[in-house]
Design a protein around this motif. Structure first.
Motif, short mmCIF file in Angstrom:
data_model
loop_
_atom_site.label_atom_id
_atom_site.label_comp_id
_atom_site.label_asym_id
_atom_site.label_seq_id
_atom_site.Cartn_x
_atom_site.Cartn_y
_atom_site.Cartn_z
N SER A 59 -14.88 11.47 -0.01
CA SER A 59 -13.80 11.22 -0.95
C SER A 59 -13.50 12.39 -1.87
O SER A 59 -14.38 13.13 -2.28
CB SER A 59 -14.17 10.00 -1.80
N ASP A 102 -3.27 3.45 -6.03
CA ASP A 102 -4.13 2.28 -6.12
C ASP A 102 -5.54 2.57 -5.65
O ASP A 102 -5.98 2.08 -4.63
CB ASP A 102 -3.52 1.15 -5.29
N TYR A 103 -6.25 3.38 -6.35
CA TYR A 103 -7.62 3.67 -5.90
C TYR A 103 -8.63 3.31 -6.96
O TYR A 103 -8.67 3.87 -8.00
CB TYR A 103 -7.75 5.16 -5.56
N ALA A 140 -7.73 1.64 4.57
CA ALA A 140 -6.52 2.29 4.07
C ALA A 140 -6.76 2.85 2.67
O ALA A 140 -6.31 3.94 2.33
CB ALA A 140 -5.35 1.31 4.07
N LEU A 141 -7.48 2.08 1.88
CA LEU A 141 -7.80 2.51 0.51
C LEU A 141 -8.58 3.82 0.54
O LEU A 141 -8.28 4.77 -0.18
CB LEU A 141 -8.62 1.40 -0.17
N LEU A 142 -9.59 3.87 1.41
CA LEU A 142 -10.42 5.06 1.47
C LEU A 142 -9.69 6.25 2.12
O LEU A 142 -9.87 7.39 1.71
CB LEU A 142 -11.72 4.76 2.23
N ASP A 177 -7.75 8.52 -0.24
CA ASP A 177 -8.44 9.52 -1.05
C ASP A 177 -9.46 10.34 -0.28
O ASP A 177 -10.32 10.98 -0.86
CB ASP A 177 -9.14 8.82 -2.24
N ALA A 188 -12.15 11.68 -4.70
CA ALA A 188 -12.02 11.01 -6.00
C ALA A 188 -13.21 11.25 -6.93
O ALA A 188 -13.08 11.23 -8.15
CB ALA A 188 -11.81 9.52 -5.80
N ARG A 227 0.84 -1.21 0.00
CA ARG A 227 0.00 0.00 0.00
C ARG A 227 0.86 1.25 0.00
O ARG A 227 0.59 2.20 -0.72
CB ARG A 227 -0.88 0.03 1.25
#
Lengths: 258, 138
Positions: B91, A257-258, B60-62, B65, B93, A251
């Protein structure tokens, strides 16, 4: 720690420190003096970083954070104090390394009780898995070990949090003995359809062989953590921890990576 | 099935909710809540650790962004057959996460279902895990 240092090295260090102290803060020569001091003291950082080996962090990473401590020590050293620079720098370097562990949520010392708990949990998980052909539940582990479910959770969490020690000590040799072979072919196949695979490949290549293997087995061959543990001869908790850390590393390396 | 699980799994049982600042230093909270929930639902250690990795990855992904200064909201819904976890962020994004990334590959492998929604500036990742009836040992 001036082992391996000649009198001349020591004299040079004194000279540099004195010169640095006499150089005004905005003088561009400071950077050169600083660089030389840092470079000549890198063996000290190496030495101190080695004290923290087997705690689950790459030696290079520890040298890197230790070097930050070294630079701070160079900047703060006061020649009037009458102590050797290495004496002054050691706690700063060690402090920086310890802070690194703390920032990662890893305490440097694992309480004895938690160590024992983790060992017992690893053993019980393996025993119960063999008995029933599947991983045990928290309730089953609690019953088997005659402890509360909260304690089981605490043990699992600490296994995740502490990157190290006796639990894995016994498996260290085994880990290295496993011949993993090349997984590059599997990898290409596995990553087909992943559209950020190009940024992923160098990150995967930089992973230790075992970590990469675990990643492939779990995510592309759909093996359970227990199956992977058995295949590699390590505990399920260890697999889980390595996976968590590997995913975190990936990560950090793949910000898009979104 | 223990009584407490049966009770928690009845229709209409309220979700467990947790809100924290959109920063990775709070991920441990989401992990701990997930582990405790999975333990209560009698998941195996394998499932528990997988779901924990999944919430880590999703959050973590959220966080990556999220609008700075906003929060991540996690909810754990339990029914007789499923555990559903939603992770929601405000977000930057303007769209849900792509499902063709490595991160998404990881998420999909760790849970039975993973999908993402985008609505009114908020992104929600939804993770679903089937509760398997497992026999007892010992």
């Amino acid at each position: 720690m001036a082992t391996g240092w000649s009198e001349r090295d020591r004299a040079r260090e004194h000279e540099l420190l004195a010169e640095l102290a006499a150089t005004p803060p905005d003088d561009p020569r400071r950077a050169t003096l600083r660089d030389e001091l840092v470079t000549m003291n890198l063996p000290l950082v190496e030495h101190l970083a080695r004290r923290f080996r087997d705690r689950g962090e790459a030696h290079e990473d520890l040298v890197q954070v230790g070097t930050v401590g070294l630079i701070k020590a160079v900047d703060r050293f006061d020649t009037d104090r009458g102590v050797e620079f290495s004496t002054y720098a050691t706690p700063t370097i060690v402090g920086e390394i310890k802070r690194h562990f703390r920032d990662r949520g890893w305490a440097v010392r694992v309480p004895r009780r938690l160590q024992e708990l983790r060992i017992n949990l690893a053993r019980a998980t393996s025993e119960l898995s063999q008995e029933s052909g599947r991983a045990p539940t928290v309730a089953e582990l609690a019953k088997h070990l005659n402890i509360s479910e909260d304690e089981v959770l605490e043990g699992l969490e600490s296994a995740q949090a502490y990157a190290t020690s006796s639990l894995d000590a016994g498996s260290q040799d085994g880990d290295e003995a496993i011949s993993l072979g090349s997984t590059m072919g599997d990898e290409d196949e596995a990553l087909e359809g992943v559209d950020n695979r190009e940024s992923l490949k160098p990150l995967l290549a930089a992973l230790p062989e075992r970590e990469r293997r675990i990643l492939l087995l779990r995510f592309f061959q759909n093996k359970t953590q227990s199956e992977i543990a058995e295949e590699l001869g390590i505990s399920q908790m260890h697999v889980s921890r390595l996976l968590a850390r590997t995913l975190e590393t990936l990560r950090a390396g793949m910000l898009d990576d979104y | 099935m223990p009584d407490e699980v049966a009770a928690a799994s009845g229709p209409g049982s309220a979700p467990v909710e947790l809100t924290f600042p959109a920063s990775s230093e709070y991920l441990a909270l989401a992990r701990a809540a997930t582990q405790a929930t999975c333990a209560r639902l009698n998941f195996t250690i394998d499932q528990l650790e997988d779901v924990t990795l999944a919430i880590d990855e999703a959050a973590a992904l959220l966080i990556g962004d999220a609008v700075p200064g906003t929060e991540i909201a996690c909810k754990w819904y339990t029914t007789a057959t499923d555990l559903t976890i939603t992770v929601t962020s405000v977000s930057t994004a303007g769209r849900p996460p792509r499902t063709t990334t490595f991160s998404w590959t990881v998420l999909s492998a760790l849970v039975d279902r993973a999908d993402a929604l985008f609505d009114d500036g908020r992104v929600t990742v939804r993770l679903g895990v089937r509760r398997q009836q497992i026999g007892t040992v010992s």
